[in-house]
Design an enzyme around this catalytic site. Structure first.
Site, PDB file in Angstrom:
ATOM      1  N   HIS A   5     -21.130  20.407 -18.262  1.00  0.00           N
ATOM      2  CA  HIS A   5     -20.645  21.416 -17.346  1.00  0.00           C
ATOM      3  C   HIS A   5     -20.889  21.067 -16.314  1.00  0.00           C
ATOM      4  O   HIS A   5     -22.407  20.657 -15.485  1.00  0.00           O
ATOM      5  CB  HIS A   5     -20.795  23.092 -17.525  1.00  0.00           C
ATOM      6  CG  HIS A   5     -21.907  23.677 -17.212  1.00  0.00           C
ATOM      7  ND1 HIS A   5     -22.589  23.329 -18.598  1.00  0.00           N
ATOM      8  CD2 HIS A   5     -22.643  23.880 -16.236  1.00  0.00           C
ATOM      9  CE1 HIS A   5     -23.435  24.337 -17.891  1.00  0.00           C
ATOM     10  NE2 HIS A   5     -23.492  24.496 -16.819  1.00  0.00           N
ATOM     11  N   HIS A  24     -21.201  22.393 -12.164  1.00  0.00           N
ATOM     12  CA  HIS A  24     -21.224  22.973 -11.151  1.00  0.00           C
ATOM     13  C   HIS A  24     -20.037  22.623  -9.972  1.00  0.00           C
ATOM     14  O   HIS A  24     -20.591  22.024  -9.326  1.00  0.00           O
ATOM     15  CB  HIS A  24     -22.055  23.733 -10.619  1.00  0.00           C
ATOM     16  CG  HIS A  24     -23.140  24.340 -11.722  1.00  0.00           C
ATOM     17  ND1 HIS A  24     -22.753  25.925 -11.915  1.00  0.00           N
ATOM     18  CD2 HIS A  24     -23.599  24.085 -12.814  1.00  0.00           C
ATOM     19  CE1 HIS A  24     -23.771  25.970 -12.425  1.00  0.00           C
ATOM     20  NE2 HIS A  24     -24.467  24.781 -13.255  1.00  0.00           N
TER      21      HIS A  24
HETATM   22  P1  5GP Z   1     -26.915  26.212 -16.369  1.00  0.00           P
HETATM   23  O1  5GP Z   1     -27.695  27.030 -15.799  1.00  0.00           O
HETATM   24  O2  5GP Z   1     -26.479  25.984 -17.472  1.00  0.00           O
HETATM   25  O3  5GP Z   1     -26.098  24.999 -15.681  1.00  0.00           O
HETATM   26  O4  5GP Z   1     -25.136  27.321 -15.869  1.00  0.00           O
HETATM   27  C1  5GP Z   1     -24.388  28.361 -16.801  1.00  0.00           C
HETATM   28  C2  5GP Z   1     -23.835  29.131 -16.084  1.00  0.00           C
HETATM   29  O5  5GP Z   1     -22.666  29.844 -16.620  1.00  0.00           O
HETATM   30  C3  5GP Z   1     -24.594  30.688 -15.297  1.00  0.00           C
HETATM   31  O6  5GP Z   1     -23.802  29.653 -13.536  1.00  0.00           O
HETATM   32  C4  5GP Z   1     -23.921  30.839 -15.488  1.00  0.00           C
HETATM   33  O7  5GP Z   1     -23.345  32.547 -14.420  1.00  0.00           O
HETATM   34  C5  5GP Z   1     -22.126  31.047 -16.176  1.00  0.00           C
HETATM   35  N1  5GP Z   1     -21.900  31.781 -16.930  1.00  0.00           N
HETATM   36  C6  5GP Z   1     -22.839  31.810 -18.527  1.00  0.00           C
HETATM   37  N2  5GP Z   1     -22.028  32.873 -19.013  1.00  0.00           N
HETATM   38  C7  5GP Z   1     -21.199  32.755 -18.077  1.00  0.00           C
HETATM   39  C8  5GP Z   1     -19.719  33.001 -19.668  1.00  0.00           C
HETATM   40  O8  5GP Z   1     -19.289  33.933 -20.185  1.00  0.00           O
HETATM   41  N3  5GP Z   1     -18.270  33.421 -18.493  1.00  0.00           N
HETATM   42  C9  5GP Z   1     -18.968  31.903 -17.241  1.00  0.00           C
HETATM   43  N4  5GP Z   1     -17.354  32.742 -15.917  1.00  0.00           N
HETATM   44  N5  5GP Z   1     -19.440  32.210 -16.776  1.00  0.00           N
HETATM   45  C10 5GP Z   1     -20.922  32.027 -18.064  1.00  0.00           C
END
Ligand code: 5GP
Ligand code: ZN
Length: 135
Positions: A99, A101
């Site tokens: 993903h 951001h």
């Molecule tokens: P990472 O640290 O893996 O790059 O970021 C994962 C992101 O996914 C985090 O910013 C977190 O807030 C978001 N996230 C985790 N679970 C969910 C969810 O169930 N729904 C949404 N919309 N975002 C999520």
């Protein structure tokens, strides 16, 4: 893969606030935004991280990130934005489905970027050799 939260969002099993969807990608609001308007872009197909995602899928996702960033600025949710791709646990990746951001940034929102370190004497010469890419 069945337990992947982003696969569940892609399939509609878990709801999300969607800002874009086509056959290959979904973009939706992060549940815990850095600032309001923080968007996540995912390929609908499951890839663990950017290193396992085909180039053409990465390229399409980056193009979407650029468009969403433009929308963040046009809507004034941000005066700028950061694009982030956390890759593997050491880099803060929590959800193991590739993903991107896109995070709105405002003056005085109190976030800081990384603080650089210095190279030791002769260290940069060694490091650059490790990173050189073939043409
Ligand atoms: P990472 O640290 O893996 O790059 O970021 C994962 C992101 O996914 C985090 O910013 C977190 O807030 C978001 N996230 C985790 N679970 C969910 C969810 O169930 N729904 C949404 N919309 N975002 C999520
Ligand atoms: Zn997944």
């Amino acid at each position: 893969m069945n337990n992947c939260i982003f696969c569940k969002i892609a399939s509609g099993t878990i709801p999300a606030y969607k800002v874009f969807e086509d056959e290959n990608y979904l973009a939706f609001l992060d549940i815990a935004p850095v600032n309001p308007g923080h968007v996540l872009i995912i390929p609908k197909k499951h890839f663990v991280d950017i290193t396992e995602t085909p180039d053409e899928i990465v390229e399409g996702a980056i193009t979407l990130a650029k468009k969403i960033g433009g929308k963040i600025i046009a809507s004034k949710l941000g005066e700028g934005f950061n694009i982030g791709i956390n890759t593997k646990t050491a880099a803060g990746q929590v959800v193991n489905h590739f993903h991107i951001h896109v995070m709105p940034r405002l003056p005085n929102d109190k976030y800081q970027l990384w603080h650089g370190k210095n190279y030791a004497a002769a260290e940069a010469e060694k490091i650059v050799e490790k990173l050189k890419l073939e043409e």
